[in-house]
Design a protein around this motif. Sequence first.
Motif, mmCIF file in Angstrom:
data_model
loop_
_atom_site.group_PDB
_atom_site.id
_atom_site.type_symbol
_atom_site.label_atom_id
_atom_site.label_comp_id
_atom_site.label_asym_id
_atom_site.label_seq_id
_atom_site.Cartn_x
_atom_site.Cartn_y
_atom_site.Cartn_z
ATOM 1 N N THR A 84 4.528 -2.618 -6.035
ATOM 2 C CA THR A 84 3.167 -2.916 -5.578
ATOM 3 C C THR A 84 2.693 -4.253 -6.133
ATOM 4 O O THR A 84 2.090 -5.065 -5.423
ATOM 5 N N ILE A 85 2.970 -4.475 -7.418
ATOM 6 C CA ILE A 85 2.545 -5.733 -8.046
ATOM 7 C C ILE A 85 3.254 -6.913 -7.380
ATOM 8 O O ILE A 85 2.637 -7.941 -7.078
ATOM 9 N N ILE A 86 4.559 -6.726 -7.102
ATOM 10 C CA ILE A 86 5.293 -7.807 -6.436
ATOM 11 C C ILE A 86 4.680 -8.097 -5.065
ATOM 12 O O ILE A 86 4.471 -9.251 -4.688
ATOM 13 N N GLY B 67 -5.034 3.249 -7.337
ATOM 14 C CA GLY B 67 -4.503 3.315 -5.980
ATOM 15 C C GLY B 67 -5.613 3.233 -4.948
ATOM 16 O O GLY B 67 -5.485 2.527 -3.949
ATOM 17 N N LEU B 68 -6.727 3.933 -5.197
ATOM 18 C CA LEU B 68 -7.859 3.869 -4.260
ATOM 19 C C LEU B 68 -8.308 2.427 -4.088
ATOM 20 O O LEU B 68 -8.544 1.953 -2.970
ATOM 21 N N TYR B 69 -8.423 1.716 -5.205
ATOM 22 C CA TYR B 69 -8.871 0.329 -5.127
ATOM 23 C C TYR B 69 -7.868 -0.499 -4.329
ATOM 24 O O TYR B 69 -8.247 -1.293 -3.471
ATOM 25 N N TRP B 70 -6.592 -0.286 -4.580
ATOM 26 C CA TRP B 70 -5.576 -1.080 -3.897
ATOM 27 C C TRP B 70 -5.574 -0.798 -2.389
ATOM 28 O O TRP B 70 -5.440 -1.719 -1.576
ATOM 29 N N HIS B 71 -5.730 0.441 -2.001
ATOM 30 C CA HIS B 71 -5.784 0.763 -0.566
ATOM 31 C C HIS B 71 -7.017 0.144 0.077
ATOM 32 O O HIS B 71 -6.974 -0.286 1.234
ATOM 33 N N PHE B 72 -8.108 0.102 -0.684
ATOM 34 C CA PHE B 72 -9.318 -0.500 -0.141
ATOM 35 C C PHE B 72 -9.078 -1.978 0.173
ATOM 36 O O PHE B 72 -9.529 -2.490 1.205
ATOM 37 N N VAL B 73 -8.348 -2.649 -0.713
ATOM 38 C CA VAL B 73 -8.025 -4.060 -0.486
ATOM 39 C C VAL B 73 -7.216 -4.210 0.800
ATOM 40 O O VAL B 73 -7.455 -5.114 1.613
ATOM 41 N N SER C 95 9.276 7.382 -14.401
ATOM 42 C CA SER C 95 10.087 6.270 -13.903
ATOM 43 C C SER C 95 9.735 5.951 -12.454
ATOM 44 O O SER C 95 9.755 4.789 -12.037
ATOM 45 N N GLY C 96 9.367 6.975 -11.683
ATOM 46 C CA GLY C 96 8.939 6.730 -10.302
ATOM 47 C C GLY C 96 7.654 5.913 -10.256
ATOM 48 O O GLY C 96 7.506 4.996 -9.446
ATOM 49 N N VAL C 97 6.718 6.239 -11.150
ATOM 50 C CA VAL C 97 5.460 5.487 -11.211
ATOM 51 C C VAL C 97 5.755 4.024 -11.537
ATOM 52 O O VAL C 97 5.257 3.105 -10.881
ATOM 53 N N VAL C 98 6.581 3.826 -12.561
ATOM 54 C CA VAL C 98 6.877 2.455 -13.000
ATOM 55 C C VAL C 98 7.515 1.659 -11.866
ATOM 56 O O VAL C 98 7.083 0.550 -11.531
ATOM 57 N N LYS C 99 8.520 2.265 -11.238
ATOM 58 C CA LYS C 99 9.244 1.553 -10.177
ATOM 59 C C LYS C 99 8.295 1.160 -9.043
ATOM 60 O O LYS C 99 8.247 -0.004 -8.624
ATOM 61 N N ASN C 100 7.497 2.118 -8.573
ATOM 62 C CA ASN C 100 6.631 1.825 -7.428
ATOM 63 C C ASN C 100 5.479 0.903 -7.797
ATOM 64 O O ASN C 100 5.045 0.100 -6.973
ATOM 65 N N LEU C 101 4.996 1.005 -9.040
ATOM 66 C CA LEU C 101 3.941 0.074 -9.463
ATOM 67 C C LEU C 101 4.480 -1.344 -9.477
ATOM 68 O O LEU C 101 3.796 -2.283 -9.048
ATOM 69 N N ILE C 102 5.715 -1.508 -9.940
ATOM 70 C CA ILE C 102 6.298 -2.856 -9.977
ATOM 71 C C ILE C 102 6.399 -3.411 -8.551
ATOM 72 O O ILE C 102 6.036 -4.564 -8.295
ATOM 73 N N SER D 146 0.831 -1.195 0.000
ATOM 74 C CA SER D 146 0.000 0.000 0.000
ATOM 75 C C SER D 146 0.872 1.254 0.000
ATOM 76 O O SER D 146 0.561 2.237 -0.674
ATOM 77 N N VAL D 147 1.963 1.206 0.764
ATOM 78 C CA VAL D 147 2.871 2.359 0.812
ATOM 79 C C VAL D 147 3.482 2.602 -0.553
ATOM 80 O O VAL D 147 3.527 3.749 -1.036
ATOM 81 N N THR D 148 3.929 1.546 -1.237
ATOM 82 C CA THR D 148 4.536 1.758 -2.556
ATOM 83 C C THR D 148 3.487 2.303 -3.538
ATOM 84 O O THR D 148 3.820 3.075 -4.431
ATOM 85 N N MET D 149 2.215 1.894 -3.326
ATOM 86 C CA MET D 149 1.157 2.443 -4.193
ATOM 87 C C MET D 149 0.997 3.949 -3.961
ATOM 88 O O MET D 149 0.845 4.707 -4.925
ATOM 89 N N VAL D 150 1.034 4.383 -2.693
ATOM 90 C CA VAL D 150 0.956 5.832 -2.430
ATOM 91 C C VAL D 150 2.113 6.530 -3.120
ATOM 92 O O VAL D 150 1.940 7.606 -3.710
#
Lengths: 226, 148
Positions: A117-119, A206-212, A108-115, A92-96
């Motif tokens: 989050t997915i992991i 991100g909203l959806y992911w935080h909800f999870v 590049s920041g979005v890509v890195k943190n999304l990866i 959740s933190v990496t998603m924020v």
Amino acid sequence: MATTATAPTTNAWGGGKSPFNVEYGKVMMWYFLMSDAFTFGAFLISYGTIRFSTNGWPDPNEVFKSFPFAPEGMHAPLVFVSIMTFILIISSVTMVLAVQAGKNMDKSGVVKNLIWTIIGGIAFLSCQAWEWNHLLHEGAWWGSNPFLNHDGTASSTNFTNYFFTITGFHGFHVFSGVIINIIMLIMTLADKFEQRGHYLMIEKAGLYWHFVDLVWVFVFTCFYLI
Amino acid sequence: MEHTIEHGEHAGGGTKEIVRVTVILTVLTIIELLLGFWMIGIPLESTGLRLAIKGVIVILMLAKAFYIVAYFMHLKHELKNLIMTIVVPLALFVWFIIAFLYDGNSFKNLRNTYDPYYKEQSMKKVEKKEEAKPAAHGEQHDVQEAKH
């Protein structure tokens, strides 16, 4: 009507203003999450009602005491599930951070943190798969409960039915969240958001992911702690 | 006409705030886990103490929920209209929880009072663990192992 022109300035709904000041998609995501909160709430309250109406209930520290690769008789209550909890909090933190990077148009920041989050999401799902598999091998499944109540009396199948239904429903949300995040990653890599000029889509994902993550806070407490 | 949506406008504290909230969530989770570990050692008979710990855990859970929704989901920095639209309907849960849990508890009491067979069955210890006293964790564990 021109004489009443002073009135609307104090009212957010008087026209000429955006009362929520967020875009349509985000409002709709909030509404969806609210309805989803009622779904999960109904599940958990139903579980609580049944638990309150039953004389005995299994001790979660006896049921969830195992750990992968640990010796057979090992007694490690709460350890595995706390690791799962921290995985979800960190993802959740990496998603924020991804949303934050999106606001600054930092691809590049979005890509890195999304990866990351997915992991995290995949790691959580793997943990849950292991746990379900382990419980299945102990004889627990929908309609089958090998565990005894805390006081040594026979337990009903309500316990396993609720556990598998609710953690399964949550796990499915995590799964769809991972899929959504992967789609966001592909869209980011394809420069879709750069062309649009904003990364608002990442905020909605991100909203959806935080909800999870939020739902897990409740599931974790209701099933493993109390 | 302010129809344009100014993102970054209603910004929170940025990275500093994220770090702060992460620390808070971690600490709250650790306290919850410590309470959980403490409760393992408390016998079933001390109902009051166990209930008190569970109450504290629920309060910590709600605090975690607040931090996630307010800061990670950014709701705290939205306009009040949006906050109220989301939060007010969820207040229904207060009533749901009280009503349903009270009803469940009442059903238990009614059954225990008027259905002696149910009560007898639910009080009967399972044969295999006759020696195991409730809350004796080691023994309970052995018996469960033996079952498989």
